[in-house]
Design a protein around this motif. Structure first.
Motif, PDB file in Angstrom:
ATOM      1  N   LYS A 219      29.951  48.385  50.910  1.00 34.58           N
ATOM      2  CA  LYS A 219      28.868  48.939  51.710  1.00 34.58           C
ATOM      3  C   LYS A 219      28.916  48.285  53.085  1.00 34.58           C
ATOM      4  O   LYS A 219      29.368  47.150  53.188  1.00 34.58           O
ATOM      5  CB  LYS A 219      27.524  48.657  51.038  1.00 34.58           C
TER       6      LYS A 219
ATOM      7  N   ARG B  11      15.902  41.746  40.874  1.00 36.86           N
ATOM      8  CA  ARG B  11      15.890  42.521  39.625  1.00 36.86           C
ATOM      9  C   ARG B  11      16.532  41.783  38.458  1.00 36.86           C
ATOM     10  O   ARG B  11      16.636  42.359  37.378  1.00 36.86           O
ATOM     11  CB  ARG B  11      16.600  43.854  39.839  1.00 36.86           C
TER      12      ARG B  11
ATOM     13  N   ARG C 259      12.907  65.894  42.284  1.00 35.85           N
ATOM     14  CA  ARG C 259      13.528  64.811  43.022  1.00 35.85           C
ATOM     15  C   ARG C 259      12.867  64.678  44.385  1.00 35.85           C
ATOM     16  O   ARG C 259      12.474  65.660  44.997  1.00 35.85           O
ATOM     17  CB  ARG C 259      15.015  65.106  43.200  1.00 35.85           C
TER      18      ARG C 259
ATOM     19  N   PHE D 220      18.646  42.826  45.336  1.00 35.56           N
ATOM     20  CA  PHE D 220      19.168  43.057  43.990  1.00 35.56           C
ATOM     21  C   PHE D 220      18.932  41.840  43.092  1.00 35.56           C
ATOM     22  O   PHE D 220      18.756  41.983  41.894  1.00 35.56           O
ATOM     23  CB  PHE D 220      20.664  43.397  44.048  1.00 35.56           C
TER      24      PHE D 220
ATOM     25  N   ASP E  74      16.477  59.184  50.379  1.00 33.07           N
ATOM     26  CA  ASP E  74      16.394  59.559  48.976  1.00 33.07           C
ATOM     27  C   ASP E  74      15.408  58.606  48.309  1.00 33.07           C
ATOM     28  O   ASP E  74      15.748  57.481  47.943  1.00 33.07           O
ATOM     29  CB  ASP E  74      17.780  59.465  48.336  1.00 33.07           C
TER      30      ASP E  74
ATOM     31  N   CYS F 290      12.786  47.661  49.496  1.00 30.98           N
ATOM     32  CA  CYS F 290      13.026  46.266  49.844  1.00 30.98           C
ATOM     33  C   CYS F 290      12.519  45.945  51.233  1.00 30.98           C
ATOM     34  O   CYS F 290      12.252  44.791  51.550  1.00 30.98           O
ATOM     35  CB  CYS F 290      14.510  45.942  49.747  1.00 30.98           C
TER      36      CYS F 290
ATOM     37  N   ASN G 260      11.935  39.866  47.500  1.00 28.29           N
ATOM     38  CA  ASN G 260      12.910  39.942  48.586  1.00 28.29           C
ATOM     39  C   ASN G 260      12.427  39.132  49.782  1.00 28.29           C
ATOM     40  O   ASN G 260      12.350  39.623  50.895  1.00 28.29           O
ATOM     41  CB  ASN G 260      13.121  41.413  48.975  1.00 28.29           C
TER      42      ASN G 260
ATOM     43  N   GLN H 105      22.362  42.477  51.797  1.00 29.93           N
ATOM     44  CA  GLN H 105      21.943  43.580  50.930  1.00 29.93           C
ATOM     45  C   GLN H 105      21.754  43.139  49.496  1.00 29.93           C
ATOM     46  O   GLN H 105      21.016  43.750  48.744  1.00 29.93           O
ATOM     47  CB  GLN H 105      23.016  44.680  50.959  1.00 29.93           C
TER      48      GLN H 105
ATOM     49  N   CYS I 163      20.681  49.237  54.525  1.00 30.80           N
ATOM     50  CA  CYS I 163      20.024  49.690  53.297  1.00 30.80           C
ATOM     51  C   CYS I 163      20.831  49.288  52.052  1.00 30.80           C
ATOM     52  O   CYS I 163      21.967  49.730  51.885  1.00 30.80           O
ATOM     53  CB  CYS I 163      19.882  51.201  53.347  1.00 30.80           C
ATOM     54  N   PRO I 164      20.271  48.465  51.165  1.00 29.64           N
ATOM     55  CA  PRO I 164      21.059  48.016  50.000  1.00 29.64           C
ATOM     56  C   PRO I 164      21.492  49.137  49.055  1.00 29.64           C
ATOM     57  O   PRO I 164      22.652  49.161  48.664  1.00 29.64           O
ATOM     58  CB  PRO I 164      20.133  47.011  49.306  1.00 29.64           C
ATOM     59  N   PRO I 165      20.618  50.085  48.669  1.00 32.51           N
ATOM     60  CA  PRO I 165      21.140  51.150  47.799  1.00 32.51           C
ATOM     61  C   PRO I 165      21.709  52.321  48.582  1.00 32.51           C
ATOM     62  O   PRO I 165      22.073  53.324  47.977  1.00 32.51           O
ATOM     63  CB  PRO I 165      19.904  51.563  46.994  1.00 32.51           C
ATOM     64  N   GLN I 166      21.781  52.198  49.884  1.00 27.38           N
ATOM     65  CA  GLN I 166      22.382  53.230  50.733  1.00 27.38           C
ATOM     66  C   GLN I 166      21.695  54.585  50.545  1.00 27.38           C
ATOM     67  O   GLN I 166      22.336  55.594  50.244  1.00 27.38           O
ATOM     68  CB  GLN I 166      23.882  53.342  50.447  1.00 27.38           C
TER      69      GLN I 166
ATOM     70  N   ARG J  23      27.124  57.676  55.438  1.00 28.12           N
ATOM     71  CA  ARG J  23      25.694  57.702  55.716  1.00 28.12           C
ATOM     72  C   ARG J  23      25.367  57.900  57.198  1.00 28.12           C
ATOM     73  O   ARG J  23      24.304  58.385  57.547  1.00 28.12           O
ATOM     74  CB  ARG J  23      25.037  56.401  55.250  1.00 28.12           C
TER      75      ARG J  23
ATOM     76  N   TYR K 245      17.403  61.655  56.312  1.00 24.99           N
ATOM     77  CA  TYR K 245      17.009  61.797  54.913  1.00 24.99           C
ATOM     78  C   TYR K 245      16.806  60.420  54.295  1.00 24.99           C
ATOM     79  O   TYR K 245      17.578  59.499  54.542  1.00 24.99           O
ATOM     80  CB  TYR K 245      18.093  62.511  54.112  1.00 24.99           C
TER      81      TYR K 245
ATOM     82  N   PRO L  19      27.559  58.277  61.260  1.00 24.95           N
ATOM     83  CA  PRO L  19      26.622  59.067  62.048  1.00 24.95           C
ATOM     84  C   PRO L  19      26.509  60.529  61.640  1.00 24.95           C
ATOM     85  O   PRO L  19      25.753  61.252  62.286  1.00 24.95           O
ATOM     86  CB  PRO L  19      27.218  58.957  63.454  1.00 24.95           C
ATOM     87  N   ASP L  20      27.251  60.975  60.625  1.00 23.89           N
ATOM     88  CA  ASP L  20      27.047  62.390  60.275  1.00 23.89           C
ATOM     89  C   ASP L  20      26.750  62.507  58.787  1.00 23.89           C
ATOM     90  O   ASP L  20      27.470  63.142  58.036  1.00 23.89           O
ATOM     91  CB  ASP L  20      28.237  63.254  60.682  1.00 23.89           C
ATOM     92  N   GLY L  21      25.665  61.856  58.380  1.00 27.46           N
ATOM     93  CA  GLY L  21      25.338  61.809  56.968  1.00 27.46           C
ATOM     94  C   GLY L  21      24.702  63.080  56.456  1.00 27.46           C
ATOM     95  O   GLY L  21      23.497  63.261  56.540  1.00 27.46           O
TER      96      GLY L  21
ATOM     97  N   VAL M  90      13.648  63.836  47.861  1.00 33.02           N
ATOM     98  CA  VAL M  90      14.506  63.554  49.005  1.00 33.02           C
ATOM     99  C   VAL M  90      13.697  63.910  50.240  1.00 33.02           C
ATOM    100  O   VAL M  90      13.353  65.066  50.453  1.00 33.02           O
ATOM    101  CB  VAL M  90      15.806  64.363  48.953  1.00 33.02           C
TER     102      VAL M  90
ATOM    103  N   MET N 227      14.770  51.283  47.030  1.00 38.70           N
ATOM    104  CA  MET N 227      14.245  50.193  46.205  1.00 38.70           C
ATOM    105  C   MET N 227      13.104  49.444  46.901  1.00 38.70           C
ATOM    106  O   MET N 227      12.716  48.361  46.464  1.00 38.70           O
ATOM    107  CB  MET N 227      15.371  49.251  45.784  1.00 38.70           C
TER     108      MET N 227
ATOM    109  N   ILE O  82      19.645  55.953  52.913  1.00 44.77           N
ATOM    110  CA  ILE O  82      19.296  56.560  54.205  1.00 44.77           C
ATOM    111  C   ILE O  82      20.516  57.297  54.748  1.00 44.77           C
ATOM    112  O   ILE O  82      21.606  56.734  54.821  1.00 44.77           O
ATOM    113  CB  ILE O  82      18.822  55.489  55.211  1.00 44.77           C
ATOM    114  N   TRP O  83      20.294  58.558  55.051  1.00 39.79           N
ATOM    115  CA  TRP O  83      21.380  59.392  55.590  1.00 39.79           C
ATOM    116  C   TRP O  83      20.914  59.900  56.949  1.00 39.79           C
ATOM    117  O   TRP O  83      19.925  60.620  57.033  1.00 39.79           O
ATOM    118  CB  TRP O  83      21.667  60.588  54.690  1.00 39.79           C
ATOM    119  N   ILE O  84      21.646  59.573  58.003  1.00 40.27           N
ATOM    120  CA  ILE O  84      21.244  60.000  59.345  1.00 40.27           C
ATOM    121  C   ILE O  84      22.336  60.875  59.940  1.00 40.27           C
ATOM    122  O   ILE O  84      23.514  60.532  59.878  1.00 40.27           O
ATOM    123  CB  ILE O  84      21.011  58.800  60.279  1.00 40.27           C
ATOM    124  N   VAL O  85      21.930  62.003  60.507  1.00 43.12           N
ATOM    125  CA  VAL O  85      22.872  62.842  61.242  1.00 43.12           C
ATOM    126  C   VAL O  85      22.623  62.611  62.720  1.00 43.12           C
ATOM    127  O   VAL O  85      21.516  62.820  63.206  1.00 43.12           O
ATOM    128  CB  VAL O  85      22.693  64.338  60.903  1.00 43.12           C
TER     129      VAL O  85
ATOM    130  N   GLU P 132      19.002  64.881  61.969  1.00 42.82           N
ATOM    131  CA  GLU P 132      18.377  64.943  60.645  1.00 42.82           C
ATOM    132  C   GLU P 132      18.283  63.534  60.100  1.00 42.82           C
ATOM    133  O   GLU P 132      19.085  62.671  60.434  1.00 42.82           O
ATOM    134  CB  GLU P 132      19.201  65.818  59.708  1.00 42.82           C
TER     135      GLU P 132
END
Lengths: 211, 587
Positions: B163, B284, A158, B281, A126, A133, B372, B277, A98-101, B168, A124, B170-172, A160, A131, A103-106, A122
């Motif tokens: 990056k 843009r 927001r 960008f 955001d 992409c 892209n 990644q 993910c370029p803007p980072q 993010r 998430y 494994p425990d994001g 999320v 973006m 994605i959050w995975i637990v 979980e």
């Protein structure tokens, strides 16, 4: 003659003006509706269109091509007994690519065996940072994350997205991207068949020396 | 229309000059593996630059940028010079110790076009160019602390150097970045600085740089010059751009562009990203032509990776790049008329065709503007048959008819002609001196088109003419856009006829490409001029240095020369024909 150029230019505007009415009347004579019908919208957004061009959103909507992409969602399969089976194995490739980072995975471990559970605890996204992409969907090895077509997500707060919001059935995926879905299914079937053949072959080769 | 004769690769002069022999003991070839060019000591830089300009004919200095070799404790300034007659470029570098003040002599006396690029390098990397007459910050504001592209500089909300961020997976556990208070986290101020008491001092410097024009007493009469700030919220500037103008009556006697309102330090973001990644960008930058941006970036990284592009993908790339040029030029014509006061009819006619082209982009890439679509070694997905049919319909029938209609609609219009003809933009010699590229340069009589001068991708296979006009006035700048649309359509017609079947990517799809260490400069003829990407890899997953040579940014360098002596009413049109896009100008 001074003013010839202006007249020439005006003739273009004039022609465009009349084209709208000529089109309207010809559609009317053929007994078809040019506005508020899928056929009319498709024609107005094709290279054959003449005259007025506008699509009256939100009453009318452009037909989205299959590849159109917006915020991703997670796919689950509906098993025959009604349970939901998530495709995601929480391998983390989408979060890494993910370029803007956003994605959050637990990922969590099974308390008994201590090995990772192949399913995110979980997940998430955001959506304010996403973006659109499409790299997550492109590199997902399980077709578990797919880009959506729903672009009307304006809200007062927001965005999320958690698992509850992100999970959508495979039938939805099929409805928005029929061709991609068919291709993925064929690939999966081929893979399963190859796996089965391999297993059968292994079983056979194991069975042979024993006999 | 005047055209240059088609020469089958004859323009490429591939002789290598041994500059080490010309400057014995002074200049040496860059010996680092996968690096090119010459290393020049800073004491001899001006002498060296004069020789390569005057004796060897490298008249166009296209790129100047700095690199921070933080671990080796040195800084480098990299120059790329080209000949407007075509052929490969010459790269040379100056290395200095990384101890403040980092000083390098300015080349502004040899190529005035380095003006803004030197200011940018000063702003973002803290390299002082001695002899530069107006070395102010350009993208950041005056009073800003630090130089953001230095490797030891950390932005607010800084998380990690590269990056993907470890948090993010494994425990994001999700957290919003504003939960990290900006005033407590990694936000630094100069010593003895109190944000509560801060008064902006940049404007004083800006007006100071305009002061040399002000207050003349002629024949005992008190004449006063007025300073007018046009923008940043002026509708004619197509974005947030501010020009501080000094006026004598209605005549412009001084002008300083103030830019950076849309600055987000694209290059720093690019250095944090992995190679792949960074592809979205680049969309843009010049958001009208994301396909062209993808193209330039992919070329640079492919040069580094030393890979071939799949044959079919090459054609798809050319088709997309030329379609984007057609829509860019159509929108340019529409917007130029907007700037002149012909509100919206021409612009909307142009937008119709643009819509149809964007439909194609959406069908192949998934997005209308932020495509892209390019990957290293090819493109994302093949063009479906129905979309190919759409492209054929457009290229063979609709676009020629509509370009012709645009021509009939505007070209002979007496009001337009009298407004545009004879309003001088720039002459060829000045344009080359100021590193102007693209249609503006060609409208001034210099037939320099990278597709022909230094062909990339498969442009050497197509038959097309380099459009050229000779007067360099507004009218020629308008006409050359029409000419270029016709040439693009010619290329498109050949491309859709010749496109072969086959794979669309020569590489296996992988989300983290391996890029060997080295440097590469990939450049394309974007619709606005030379778009270059300078990438340095150190073998890690992220680029060490990533620089964008944005045509919009460099093309406004001579804005003051263009506007001096003209009426303020013409400023809007003169600025308009440079065809700048703020996303690329401010980066």
């Amino acid at each position: 003659m001074y003013g010839k150029g202006i007249l020439k230019g005006l003739s273009v505007t004039w022609k465009r003006f009349w084209d709208t009415y000529i089109e309207d009347i010809s559609w009317l004579l053929r007994g078809k509706k040019r506005y508020n019908t899928a056929e009319g919208i498709a024609h107005r957004s094709s290279s054959k269109t003449r005259g007025i061009f506008t699509i009256q959103y939100p009453e009318e909507r452009l037909l989205l091509p299959e590849e159109a992409r917006y915020i991703p969602f997670l796919v689950y399969d509906e098993l025959p007994d009604g349970t939901k089976e998530q495709r995601c194995t929480s391998c983390g490739i989408c979060a890494k690519v993910c370029p803007p980072q956003c994605i959050w995975i637990v990922r969590s471990n099974d308390p008994n065996t201590g090995r990772p559970i192949p399913e995110p605890t979980e997940f998430y996204i955001d959506a304010d940072i996403c973006m659109n992409c499409g790299l997550c969907a492109e590199y997902c090895p399980f077709d578990a994350i797919i880009m959506d077509h729903d672009f009307e997500i304006a809200s007062y707060s927001r965005n999320v997205y958690n698992m509850e919001k992100l999970l959508k059935p495979a039938s939805y995926y099929k409805s928005i991207r029929p061709e991609n879905y068919a291709r993925n299914e064929a690939e999966r079937k081929a893979k399963e068949a190859a796996k089965a053949a391999k297993a059968a072959g292994a079983a056979a080769s194991q069975a042979t020396p024993a006999s | 229309m005047m055209t240059t004769p088609v020469s089958p690769t004859g323009t490429v002069q591939s002789q290598t000059v041994d500059l080490a022999a010309r400057f014995p003991g002074i200049v040496s070839a860059d010996a680092r593996p996968s690096y090119k060019g010459w290393i020049v000591p800073k004491e001899n830089l001006i002498e060296f630059a004069t020789v390569i300009r005057d004796e060897l004919g490298y008249d166009l200095l296209s790129t100047l940028t700095g690199v921070d070799y933080f671990p080796e404790n040195k800084m480098e300034v990299v120059y790329h010079a080209y000949k407007t007659t075509g052929g490969p470029g010459l790269e040379f570098k100056v290395q200095v110790a990384r101890e403040d003040p980092v000083e390098v002599p300015s080349l502004i006396g040899i190529w005035p076009g380095v003006d803004f690029q030197e200011r940018e390098a000063w702003d973002l990397l803290g390299i002082r160019f001695t002899g530069h007459p107006d070395l102010r910050r350009i993208l950041m504001w005056e009073g800003y602390e630090g130089h953001p592209l230095r490797k030891d500089w950390k932005e607010p909300f800084y998380e990690e150097d590269f990056k993907p961020f470890k948090s993010r997976w494994p425990d994001g556990q999700f957290h919003m970045s504003e939960e990290k208070n900006a005033y407590k986290d990694n936000l630094t101020y100069p010593e003895n600085f109190d944000p509560e008491k801060w008064i902006p001092e940049g404007d004083a410097l800006l007006y100071g740089s305009l002061a040399r024009y002000s207050l003349k007493n002629e024949e005992g009469l008190n004449t006063d010059h007025i300073v007018i700030n046009m923008g940043p919220q002026h509708p004619s500037t197509h974005g947030v751009f501010r020009a501080a103008l000094t006026l004598d009556g209605e005549t412009i006697v001084g002008l300083k562009p103030v830019i950076g309102y849309l600055h987000r330090n694209h290059e720093k973001i690019g250095e944090r990203n992995t190679y792949l990644q960074n592809m979205p960008f680049t969309d843009r930058l010049d958001y009208f032509n994301s396909m062209a941006n993808n193209f330039g970036y992919a070329l640079a990284v492919e040069k580094l990776m030393n890979i071939q592009v799949a044959e079919r993908a090459e054609y798809i790339r050319v088709i997309m790049a030329e379609l984007t040029r057609v829509q860019n030029h159509l929108v340019f014509i529409g917007n130029l008329l907007n700037d002149l006061g012909a509100m919206y009819t021409p612009a909307l006619y142009a937008f119709e065709e643009r819509e149809l082209i964007l439909d194609i982009f959406e069908a192949v890439s998934g997005a209308r503007m932020m495509c892209n679509y390019f990957r290293f070694g090819g493109v994302v997905r093949d063009i479906p048959d129905d979309v190919m049919q759409k492209i054929k319909d457009l290229v063979l029938e609709r676009l020629p008819a509509k370009t012709d209609e645009m021509d009939r609609f505007l070209t002979e219009n007496e009001v337009l002609v009298s407004r545009l003809q004879g309003v001088h933009v720039i002459d060829g010699e000045t344009a080359v001196k100021y590193s102007v590229t693209g249609p503006v340069l060609r409208a001034a009589g210099v037939p320099y088109d990278i597709r022909r001068a230094d062909p990339y991708s498969i442009y050497d296979r197509f038959e097309f003419d380099v459009a050229m006009r000779t007067h360099g006035d507004l009218y020629d700048n308008y006409l050359i856009r029409l000419d270029e649309i016709w040439q693009s359509l010619r290329i498109l017609q050949q491309a859709i006829k010749q496109i072969p079947q086959g794979p669309i990517n020569s590489q296996k799809p992988q989300y983290q490409v391996r890029v060997p260490a080295g440097e590469a400069y990939g450049r394309i003829e974007s619709p606005k001029g030379e778009l270059g990407f300078y990438v340095i890899s150190n073998g890690k997953p992220n680029p060490w240095r990533y620089h964008v040579r944005a045509p919009s940014f460099v093309n406004i360098t001579p804005l003051e020369q263009i506007c001096l002596g003209t009426k303020i009413a013409d400023f809007v049109a003169l600025f308009g024909v440079l065809d700048v896009v703020m996303g690329e100008l401010d980066r």
